[in-house]
Motif scaffolding. Structure first.
Motif, PDB file in Angstrom:
ATOM      1  N   THR A 215     -29.086  21.711  22.670  1.00 21.81           N
ATOM      2  CA  THR A 215     -29.188  20.163  22.681  1.00 21.81           C
ATOM      3  C   THR A 215     -29.852  19.784  21.279  1.00 21.81           C
ATOM      4  OG1 THR A 215     -29.534  19.969  24.910  1.00 21.81           O
ATOM      5  CG2 THR A 215     -30.002  18.154  23.859  1.00 21.81           C
ATOM      6  N   VAL A 216     -29.359  18.770  20.553  1.00 17.96           N
ATOM      7  CA  VAL A 216     -29.864  18.221  19.382  1.00 17.96           C
ATOM      8  C   VAL A 216     -30.487  16.730  19.844  1.00 17.96           C
ATOM      9  CG1 VAL A 216     -29.303  17.143  17.231  1.00 17.96           C
ATOM     10  CG2 VAL A 216     -28.205  19.273  17.776  1.00 17.96           C
ATOM     11  N   ALA A 217     -31.738  16.664  20.001  1.00 16.26           N
ATOM     12  CA  ALA A 217     -32.504  15.450  20.237  1.00 16.26           C
ATOM     13  C   ALA A 217     -33.565  15.219  19.286  1.00 16.26           C
ATOM     14  CB  ALA A 217     -32.614  15.365  21.648  1.00 16.26           C
ATOM     15  N   ALA A 218     -33.762  14.504  18.454  1.00 16.49           N
ATOM     16  CA  ALA A 218     -34.743  14.046  17.635  1.00 16.49           C
ATOM     17  C   ALA A 218     -35.099  12.885  17.297  1.00 16.49           C
ATOM     18  CB  ALA A 218     -34.570  15.147  16.281  1.00 16.49           C
ATOM     19  N   ALA A 219     -36.158  12.570  16.643  1.00 21.71           N
ATOM     20  CA  ALA A 219     -36.624  10.984  16.284  1.00 21.71           C
ATOM     21  C   ALA A 219     -35.645  10.775  15.121  1.00 21.71           C
ATOM     22  CB  ALA A 219     -38.033  10.805  16.271  1.00 21.71           C
ATOM     23  N   SER A 220     -35.310  11.563  14.126  1.00 21.23           N
ATOM     24  CA  SER A 220     -34.763  11.163  12.750  1.00 21.23           C
ATOM     25  C   SER A 220     -33.293  12.005  12.784  1.00 21.23           C
ATOM     26  CB  SER A 220     -35.635  11.497  11.699  1.00 21.23           C
ATOM     27  OG  SER A 220     -35.615  13.086  11.724  1.00 21.23           O
ATOM     28  N   THR A 221     -32.598  11.588  11.909  1.00 23.42           N
ATOM     29  CA  THR A 221     -31.368  12.116  11.611  1.00 23.42           C
ATOM     30  C   THR A 221     -31.571  13.474  10.810  1.00 23.42           C
ATOM     31  OG1 THR A 221     -30.124  10.043  11.831  1.00 23.42           O
ATOM     32  CG2 THR A 221     -29.044  11.975  10.654  1.00 23.42           C
ATOM     33  N   ARG A 222     -32.573  13.237   9.763  1.00 24.17           N
ATOM     34  CA  ARG A 222     -32.868  14.524   9.236  1.00 24.17           C
ATOM     35  C   ARG A 222     -33.188  15.678  10.130  1.00 24.17           C
ATOM     36  NH1 ARG A 222     -35.036  15.460   3.756  1.00 24.17           N
ATOM     37  NH2 ARG A 222     -35.050  13.256   3.664  1.00 24.17           N
ATOM     38  N   GLU A 223     -34.065  15.343  11.062  1.00 24.96           N
ATOM     39  CA  GLU A 223     -34.508  16.547  11.855  1.00 24.96           C
ATOM     40  C   GLU A 223     -33.371  16.964  12.877  1.00 24.96           C
ATOM     41  OE1 GLU A 223     -37.794  17.571  15.322  1.00 24.96           O
ATOM     42  OE2 GLU A 223     -37.821  15.650  14.382  1.00 24.96           O
ATOM     43  N   SER A 224     -32.670  15.982  13.275  1.00 25.02           N
ATOM     44  CA  SER A 224     -31.380  16.261  14.026  1.00 25.02           C
ATOM     45  C   SER A 224     -30.429  17.408  13.486  1.00 25.02           C
ATOM     46  CB  SER A 224     -30.776  15.354  14.518  1.00 25.02           C
ATOM     47  OG  SER A 224     -31.234  14.277  15.396  1.00 25.02           O
ATOM     48  N   CYS A 225     -30.170  16.999  11.960  1.00 31.21           N
ATOM     49  CA  CYS A 225     -29.290  17.855  11.244  1.00 31.21           C
ATOM     50  C   CYS A 225     -30.090  19.275  10.941  1.00 31.21           C
ATOM     51  CB  CYS A 225     -29.148  17.343   9.916  1.00 31.21           C
ATOM     52  SG  CYS A 225     -27.917  15.790   9.830  1.00 31.21           S
ATOM     53  N   GLU A 226     -31.260  19.159  10.856  1.00 29.95           N
ATOM     54  CA  GLU A 226     -31.946  20.713  10.852  1.00 29.95           C
ATOM     55  C   GLU A 226     -31.688  21.513  12.106  1.00 29.95           C
ATOM     56  OE1 GLU A 226     -36.288  22.706   9.587  1.00 29.95           O
ATOM     57  OE2 GLU A 226     -36.139  20.691   9.953  1.00 29.95           O
ATOM     58  N   ILE A 227     -31.774  20.803  12.950  1.00 28.71           N
ATOM     59  CA  ILE A 227     -31.664  21.568  14.395  1.00 28.71           C
ATOM     60  C   ILE A 227     -30.263  22.150  14.579  1.00 28.71           C
ATOM     61  CG2 ILE A 227     -31.497  21.329  17.138  1.00 28.71           C
ATOM     62  CD1 ILE A 227     -33.683  19.073  16.779  1.00 28.71           C
ATOM     63  N   ALA A 228     -29.122  21.082  14.117  1.00 29.44           N
ATOM     64  CA  ALA A 228     -27.894  21.773  14.160  1.00 29.44           C
ATOM     65  C   ALA A 228     -27.662  22.889  13.357  1.00 29.44           C
ATOM     66  CB  ALA A 228     -26.939  20.517  13.990  1.00 29.44           C
ATOM     67  N   GLN A 229     -28.177  22.745  12.030  1.00 25.79           N
ATOM     68  CA  GLN A 229     -27.954  23.920  11.105  1.00 25.79           C
ATOM     69  C   GLN A 229     -28.526  24.951  11.495  1.00 25.79           C
ATOM     70  OE1 GLN A 229     -29.786  21.820   7.538  1.00 25.79           O
ATOM     71  NE2 GLN A 229     -28.035  21.323   6.926  1.00 25.79           N
ATOM     72  N   ARG A 230     -29.732  25.257  12.389  1.00 28.73           N
ATOM     73  CA  ARG A 230     -30.542  26.341  12.708  1.00 28.73           C
ATOM     74  C   ARG A 230     -29.762  26.840  13.652  1.00 28.73           C
ATOM     75  NH1 ARG A 230     -36.076  27.118  11.796  1.00 28.73           N
ATOM     76  NH2 ARG A 230     -35.560  28.785  13.312  1.00 28.73           N
ATOM     77  N   ALA A 231     -29.326  25.822  14.686  1.00 30.28           N
ATOM     78  CA  ALA A 231     -28.545  26.519  15.885  1.00 30.28           C
ATOM     79  C   ALA A 231     -27.496  27.131  15.354  1.00 30.28           C
ATOM     80  CB  ALA A 231     -28.298  25.401  17.021  1.00 30.28           C
ATOM     81  N   ALA A 232     -26.504  26.557  14.657  1.00 28.82           N
ATOM     82  CA  ALA A 232     -25.224  27.192  13.978  1.00 28.82           C
ATOM     83  C   ALA A 232     -25.677  28.489  13.300  1.00 28.82           C
ATOM     84  CB  ALA A 232     -24.664  26.277  13.050  1.00 28.82           C
ATOM     85  N   THR A 233     -26.714  28.667  12.644  1.00 30.41           N
ATOM     86  CA  THR A 233     -26.836  29.773  11.981  1.00 30.41           C
ATOM     87  C   THR A 233     -27.368  30.680  13.129  1.00 30.41           C
ATOM     88  OG1 THR A 233     -27.494  28.858  10.038  1.00 30.41           O
ATOM     89  CG2 THR A 233     -28.372  31.082  10.197  1.00 30.41           C
ATOM     90  N   ALA A 234     -27.888  30.691  14.026  1.00 29.58           N
ATOM     91  CA  ALA A 234     -28.440  31.535  15.152  1.00 29.58           C
ATOM     92  C   ALA A 234     -27.429  31.913  16.257  1.00 29.58           C
ATOM     93  CB  ALA A 234     -29.659  30.799  15.907  1.00 29.58           C
ATOM     94  N   GLY A 235     -26.241  31.207  16.156  1.00 24.09           N
ATOM     95  CA  GLY A 235     -25.080  31.580  16.753  1.00 24.09           C
ATOM     96  C   GLY A 235     -24.896  30.709  18.002  1.00 24.09           C
TER      97      GLY A 235
END
Length: 298
Positions: free
Chosen positions: A75-95
């Motif tokens: 789940t990507v849920a954050a206050a800022s778009t920047r943080e949401s993008c970071e979650i998405a990137q890290r999740a993708a890298t982690a599989g």
């Protein structure tokens, strides 16, 4: 990947507040044993916004280890778009196999901002996305018109429809045909949504009652609606516990009573107490006393 019963699993904590991966492994395994079709981690029910990003990734990895190759969505849920993008990137890298994306957790975006945020997250993660449309909880309505605007990007593949208006499911199909997989995200509208064409159920009470949740879905898919409806009517008092400010505490109490887990939550949440706890516990125990035998299904 975008159909069936997808539990929005709870996250488990030790007494010191750290993640309890052993208990998550056990509880996630119960979902898989019951026939669920994947796992969604770190959503509202999973207390994702109460965790660090490293903790969210750790929960996702535990889910991946248990899922037996079935999809695990972050789940990507954050206050800022920047943080949401970071979650998405890290999740993708982690599989992660895909993402479930809340357009805006705090700020009430307008239509242009909503579309821009979703596109930014899609670009950052480059994974299949289920758009989480929940105007009740997050005050941002991803309407069928916005879904149509996003339809040219094939990374947007599914909708978690949580508007609390059962008419919305039909409106999506009437406007967009089968462009998106539509999954219901409201436990106590699940039968109704499946009856009008939803192909999946992002479920909450499944955490405590996985076999019953899977049975309702499978019976509906086999056209055995009367049997599914009878089970759903029994389940309804429990499913109502998902539609509450205290859904996390409610469902963790149900897990404690039904599968022997615990009620630990991250502050500022606290476990239910007093008259509220008595009321919720009485609902759960009353349902468990008349828990029906499940019919066989394919």
């Amino acid at each position: 990947m975008w159909s069936g019963v997808l539990p929005a699993v709870t996250s488990k904590f030790k007494e010191d507040g750290s993640l309890d991966h052993d208990e998550m492994t056990r509880c996630f395994g119960l979902q898989m044993d019951a026939g669920c079709d994947g796992l969604i981690v770190c959503g509202s029910l999973g207390e994702g916004p109460m965790m660090t990003l490293d903790e969210r990734i750790a929960v996702m990895r535990t889910a991946k280890a248990v899922s037996g190759g079935k999809p695990v969505l972050m789940t990507v849920a954050a206050a800022s778009t920047r943080e949401s993008c970071e979650i998405a990137q890290r999740a993708a890298t982690a599989g992660a196999d895909g993402l479930m994306v809340v357009p805006s957790l705090v700020y009430q975006t307008n239509d242009a901002e909503t579309v821009a945020t979703l596109r930014a997250v899609a670009e950052a993660g480059d994974l299949p996305i289920m758009i989480y449309s929940n105007k009740i909880a997050y005050r941002v309505d991803v309407t069928p018109a916005l879904m149509e605007e996003l339809a040219s990007d094939k990374r947007f593949v599914a909708i978690k429809e949580s508007s609390d208006d059962i008419r919305r499911t039909t409106e999506i199909f009437n406007r967009l045909g089968d462009r998106y997989a539509v999954l219901t995200g409201v436990d106590n509208l699940a039968y109704e949504a499946l009856a009008v064409g939803a192909v999946g159920w992002v479920a909450g009470l499944v955490c405590a009652f996985p076999k019953e949740t899977v049975a309702i879905y499978r019976l509906m898919k086999e056209g055995r609606n009367a049997e599914a409806l009878a089970l759903y009517r029994w389940f309804r008092s429990l499913l109502d516990l998902d539609v509450s400010t205290y859904l996390v505490q409610n469902i963790k109490l149900a897990e404690a009573l039904a599968i022997g887990s615990n009620e630990r939550v991250r502050a500022p949440r606290q476990p239910l107490s007093g008259e509220t706890r008595k009321r919720v516990e009485s609902i759960i125990r009353a349902a468990m006393e008349v828990r029906p035998a499940l019919p066989a299904f394919g």
